[in-house]
Design an enzyme around this catalytic site. Structure first.
Site, PDB file in Angstrom:
ATOM      1  N   SER A 188       0.844  -1.190   0.000  1.00 61.47           N
ATOM      2  CA  SER A 188       0.000   0.000   0.000  1.00 61.47           C
ATOM      3  C   SER A 188       0.880   1.241   0.000  1.00 61.47           C
ATOM      4  CB  SER A 188      -0.905   0.019   1.241  1.00 61.47           C
ATOM      5  OG  SER A 188      -1.522   1.277   1.416  1.00 61.47           O
TER       6      SER A 188
ATOM      7  N   TYR B 222      -1.432  -1.061  10.635  1.00 61.57           N
ATOM      8  CA  TYR B 222      -1.661  -1.510   9.265  1.00 61.57           C
ATOM      9  C   TYR B 222      -0.566  -0.973   8.342  1.00 61.57           C
ATOM     10  CZ  TYR B 222      -3.854  -1.714   4.627  1.00 61.57           C
ATOM     11  OH  TYR B 222      -4.113  -1.919   3.280  1.00 61.57           O
TER      12      TYR B 222
ATOM     13  N   LYS C 216       2.364  -2.983   6.010  1.00 67.73           N
ATOM     14  CA  LYS C 216       2.551  -2.814   4.569  1.00 67.73           C
ATOM     15  C   LYS C 216       3.988  -2.418   4.246  1.00 67.73           C
ATOM     16  CE  LYS C 216      -1.532  -3.969   3.192  1.00 67.73           C
ATOM     17  NZ  LYS C 216      -1.730  -5.154   2.327  1.00 67.73           N
TER      18      LYS C 216
END
Length: 273
Positions: free
Chosen positions: A164, A177, A181
């Site tokens: 991401s 999160y 990534k």
């Protein structure tokens, strides 16, 4: 100039075929995790439309059945099964089904991810970090480890991780999160040289803000969307198909000399040099 190019193609017909032909994945078998909607489904479609036999998966069998039906209506060869990539038995089931029904594995697209936390990173708990890293990072590695022997039997393969833009620029309220990534960027670089000797390429794609159900908390707010728009050169949010085509390219022979790389697909968002 034209005469020189013609001479080159005459001398090197393989290069000529690569330049002139559309990317083809005919005869390849591709596993795509979390592939019943959003980016995963778009990746399965792109691979399937280029001739790959696709294996889709998701945690809920009903979603798998729906995706399989849709893909078959598009004349894509596809099978599917429920799979929670964070569970060892489910990963083994996914691999076993693929081998039984398709005879081998050429491509792995590791797309599955979770984000059970939204808020100040210092408020996140041990349980949050464990769940995020078990699914977003560790499962990607363990699936790769499982498919490598089967890719070696086929003479090589391609592994693709879905990271991401948050892996480069952590997003507010998405700290754990975002860090997971970032870890995928490192996993890509760590695996690529070790698997190159087996003719297995390892690459990564880092989407920007893509309109999916998973990212709806980001783009459903008009204020948040307007802030993101200020950072974009292409003044629209991305759609899953924007990522699917890049995934198919990286898994094809058109990317035969690319490994250890991350392609950012962000609409021009400035996320790295």
């Amino acid at each position: 100039m034209l005469r020189a190019v013609t001479k080159c193609l005459y001398i090197n017909p393989v290069a000529g075929r690569r330049m002139m032909s559309h990317s083809s994945l005919a005869g390849k078998v591709a596993i795509v995790t979390a592939s019943t909607d959003g980016i995963g489904l778009a990746a399965a479609q792109a691979l399937g439309k280029r001739g790959a036999h696709v294996v889709v998966s998701s945690r809920k069998q009903a979603n798998v059945d729906k995706a399989v039906s849709q893909l078959r209506s598009e004349n894509i060869q596809v099978i599917g099964t429920s799979c929670n990539v964070g569970i060892e038995q489910d990963r083994e089931k996914l691999i076993s089904l693929t081998l039984e029904k398709c005879g081998g594995i050429d491509i792995l697209v590791s797309n599955a991810a979770v984000n059970p936390f939204f808020g100040n990173i210092l408020d996140s708990t041990d349980e949050v970090w464990t769940k995020i890293f078990d699914v977003n990072v560790k499962a990607s590695f363990l699936l790769t480890k499982q498919v490598v022997p089967h890719m070696e039997k086929r003479g090589g393969g391609s592994v693709l991780f879905v990271s991401s833009v948050a892996g480069y620029q952590p997003m507010p309220a998405l700290g754990p999160y975002s860090v997971s990534k970032t870890a995928l960027l490192g996993l890509t670089r760590a695996l690529a040289p070790e698997l190159a000797h087996s003719n297995i390429r390892v690459n990564c794609v880092a989407p920007g803000i893509i309109k999916t159900r998973f990212s709806s908390a980001l783009w459903q707010s008009e204020d948040v969307t307007n802030e993101f728009m200020k950072q974009l050169c292409i003044k629209r949010l991305g759609v899953p198909e924007d990522i699917g085509g890049v995934v198919a390219f990286l898994c094809s022979d058109d990317a035969a000399y690319i490994t250890g790389e991350t392609i950012t697909v962000t609409g021009g968002m400035n996320c790295r040099l």
